[in-house]
Each structure stands twice: as C-alpha cells, then as structure tokens.
Design a protein around this motif. Structure first.
Motif, PDB file in Angstrom:
ATOM      1  N   MET A 119       0.880  -1.188   0.000  1.00 24.72           N
ATOM      2  CA  MET A 119       0.000   0.000   0.000  1.00 24.72           C
ATOM      3  C   MET A 119       0.906   1.223   0.000  1.00 24.72           C
ATOM      4  SD  MET A 119      -3.426  -0.845   0.510  1.00 24.72           S
ATOM      5  CE  MET A 119      -4.036   0.686   1.146  1.00 24.72           C
ATOM      6  N   ARG A 120       0.639   2.151  -0.930  1.00 22.83           N
ATOM      7  CA  ARG A 120       1.474   3.351  -1.055  1.00 22.83           C
ATOM      8  C   ARG A 120       0.647   4.613  -0.776  1.00 22.83           C
ATOM      9  NH1 ARG A 120       5.836   1.197  -2.864  1.00 22.83           N
ATOM     10  NH2 ARG A 120       6.101  -0.126  -4.652  1.00 22.83           N
ATOM     11  N   PHE A 121       1.258   5.491   0.008  1.00 27.48           N
ATOM     12  CA  PHE A 121       0.705   6.808   0.320  1.00 27.48           C
ATOM     13  C   PHE A 121       1.787   7.834  -0.018  1.00 27.48           C
ATOM     14  CE2 PHE A 121      -1.269   3.685   3.000  1.00 27.48           C
ATOM     15  CZ  PHE A 121      -2.606   4.029   2.992  1.00 27.48           C
ATOM     16  N   ALA A 122       1.436   9.097  -0.001  1.00 19.97           N
ATOM     17  CA  ALA A 122       2.416  10.144  -0.301  1.00 19.97           C
ATOM     18  C   ALA A 122       3.608  10.082   0.656  1.00 19.97           C
ATOM     19  CB  ALA A 122       1.757  11.519  -0.238  1.00 19.97           C
ATOM     20  N   ASP A 123       3.357   9.719   1.906  1.00 19.94           N
ATOM     21  CA  ASP A 123       4.414   9.755   2.912  1.00 19.94           C
ATOM     22  C   ASP A 123       4.712   8.412   3.577  1.00 19.94           C
ATOM     23  OD1 ASP A 123       2.050   9.520   4.270  1.00 19.94           O
ATOM     24  OD2 ASP A 123       2.472  11.099   5.724  1.00 19.94           O
ATOM     25  N   ALA A 124       4.153   7.311   3.050  1.00 22.47           N
ATOM     26  CA  ALA A 124       4.376   6.013   3.686  1.00 22.47           C
ATOM     27  C   ALA A 124       4.129   4.883   2.698  1.00 22.47           C
ATOM     28  CB  ALA A 124       3.452   5.851   4.889  1.00 22.47           C
ATOM     29  N   TRP A 126       3.389   0.613   3.039  1.00 23.27           N
ATOM     30  CA  TRP A 126       3.109  -0.510   3.946  1.00 23.27           C
ATOM     31  C   TRP A 126       3.103  -1.797   3.135  1.00 23.27           C
ATOM     32  CZ3 TRP A 126       2.549   0.208   9.141  1.00 23.27           C
ATOM     33  CH2 TRP A 126       2.327   1.511   9.575  1.00 23.27           C
ATOM     34  N   GLU A 127       3.802  -2.809   3.628  1.00 21.72           N
ATOM     35  CA  GLU A 127       3.746  -4.132   3.027  1.00 21.72           C
ATOM     36  C   GLU A 127       2.909  -5.001   3.954  1.00 21.72           C
ATOM     37  OE1 GLU A 127       6.898  -7.542   1.913  1.00 21.72           O
ATOM     38  OE2 GLU A 127       7.307  -5.555   1.055  1.00 21.72           O
ATOM     39  N   LEU A 128       1.832  -5.583   3.408  1.00 18.99           N
ATOM     40  CA  LEU A 128       0.902  -6.381   4.212  1.00 18.99           C
ATOM     41  C   LEU A 128       0.921  -7.830   3.783  1.00 18.99           C
ATOM     42  CD1 LEU A 128      -2.222  -4.010   4.146  1.00 18.99           C
ATOM     43  CD2 LEU A 128      -0.386  -4.070   5.838  1.00 18.99           C
ATOM     44  N   GLY A 129       0.831  -8.718   4.777  1.00 24.22           N
ATOM     45  CA  GLY A 129       0.755 -10.148   4.524  1.00 24.22           C
ATOM     46  C   GLY A 129      -0.513 -10.710   5.137  1.00 24.22           C
ATOM     47  N   LEU A 134      -4.918  -2.718   7.723  1.00 24.20           N
ATOM     48  CA  LEU A 134      -4.473  -1.327   7.710  1.00 24.20           C
ATOM     49  C   LEU A 134      -5.714  -0.451   7.740  1.00 24.20           C
ATOM     50  CD1 LEU A 134      -1.988   0.583   7.398  1.00 24.20           C
ATOM     51  CD2 LEU A 134      -2.430   0.537   4.942  1.00 24.20           C
ATOM     52  N   THR A 135      -5.730   0.520   8.628  1.00 26.38           N
ATOM     53  CA  THR A 135      -6.837   1.458   8.757  1.00 26.38           C
ATOM     54  C   THR A 135      -6.370   2.805   8.238  1.00 26.38           C
ATOM     55  OG1 THR A 135      -7.634   0.279  10.703  1.00 26.38           O
ATOM     56  CG2 THR A 135      -8.433   2.525  10.402  1.00 26.38           C
TER      57      THR A 135
END
Length: 170
Positions: A119-124, A126-129, A134-135
């Motif tokens: 998951m990509r955001f402007a400032d982060a 996240w790699e999810l398994g 993720l909220t």
C-alpha cells in the motif's frame, strides 16, 4: 447514564427505574415517553425487530471499483447505509490502477486474507501479509499492488458507504 442520573432527570425514583430495567414492572406510556426523551431513544425503536440479511458468497453482486486483474463482490446488502464490505480477489501483479485514488469515506479498513500487497501513500509505504490489516482515511490518495506470484484476497470495510461517492484520481 446512571440510574441515579436518570431518576434525577425524569423525577422518577431509582427503585422504579431499577424495576423497569429488570422487567419487574411496566411503565405507563407517559413514563415510557419521558424515559425515551431523556435517553434520546425513539419510542418506536423499542418495538423494532432486528433485521438480519445474509449475503451468500455465491450470490454476492459483482462490483467494479477500478483496478487491474481483480474480481470484486459486495458482501453487504446494497440497502446497508452504515458500512460497506467488499471482497477483492486479485491475480499476481494486479493493482488498484495506474494512479493513486481516494474514496469519499472517513474510514477505510483493508484486511488481507491471503497473499501479499504493498500500500502506497504520499508519505508512507506498507507491506501487508496474511492476517494484516491497515486502517486509513479513504480520502487520502493511495494505491496498492499485489507482491509476488500468489493471488491475493482482501476484505475492505468502508464507512460510511460509498453509494454517493465516486473514487477520484489523485
């Protein structure tokens, strides 16, 4: 609200309210209306039956929220206004689209049943398994993509529903 506070606000005795609460006595209609007013509850809500609506996996309506190499189904009834749950199965390499997107919902939760995603955001990032969630604020532009060679299965919970909202490109 405590029994003491309710008694003070309504002018009823604590003992009477306690007996009503334990179903040992029935209040008059006027007392019932007074209790409902203080508790900010509609009198009609006291007599409503709860409703259960089952959406079977095989009957869930297919929806398309965008993206590539995915199959999405709505797992909550279309009549549900409080939240929307979507099951998304994504092939290896599948993703949310070429550009970040947002959805006009305050709360967006993704739960990964199987596979891996980024998951990509402007400032982060996240790699999810499997088993991760993720909220996020759905209004924040984001994108996601399946990682690796396995199919991914995601459950999205959106609050409130997106019926009057359209995804927007960022």
């Amino acid at each position: 609200m405590t029994i003491e506070q309710l008694a003070e606000t309504t002018g009823l005795s604590k003992g009477f309210i306690s007996r009503v609460e334990r179903d040992q006595t029935s209040p008059s209609v006027s007392t019932l209306v007074a209790l409902c007013d203080v508790l900010n509850v509609s009198v009609g809500d006291l007599f409503k039956r709860s409703e259960q609506i089952c959406v079977r996996a095989e009957d869930a309506p297919r929806i398309t929220l965008g993206g590539k190499d995915m199959h999405e189904v709505l797992m909550t009834p279309r009549s549900e206004k409080r939240l929307q749950m979507v099951r998304t199965v994504v092939e290896p390499g599948g993703h949310s689209g070429d550009a970040p997107y947002s959805v006009a919902v305050e709360l967006d939760i993704v739960y990964l049943v199987r596979g891996r995603i980024t998951m990509r955001f402007a400032d982060a990032v996240w790699e999810l398994g499997p088993g991760d969630s993720l909220t996020l604020d759905g209004r924040e532009p984001h994108s996601w993509q399946v990682i690796g060679e396995d199919t991914a299965e995601l459950i999205w919970v959106l609050m409130p529903t997106t019926w009057n909202a359209n995804p927007t490109s960022g």
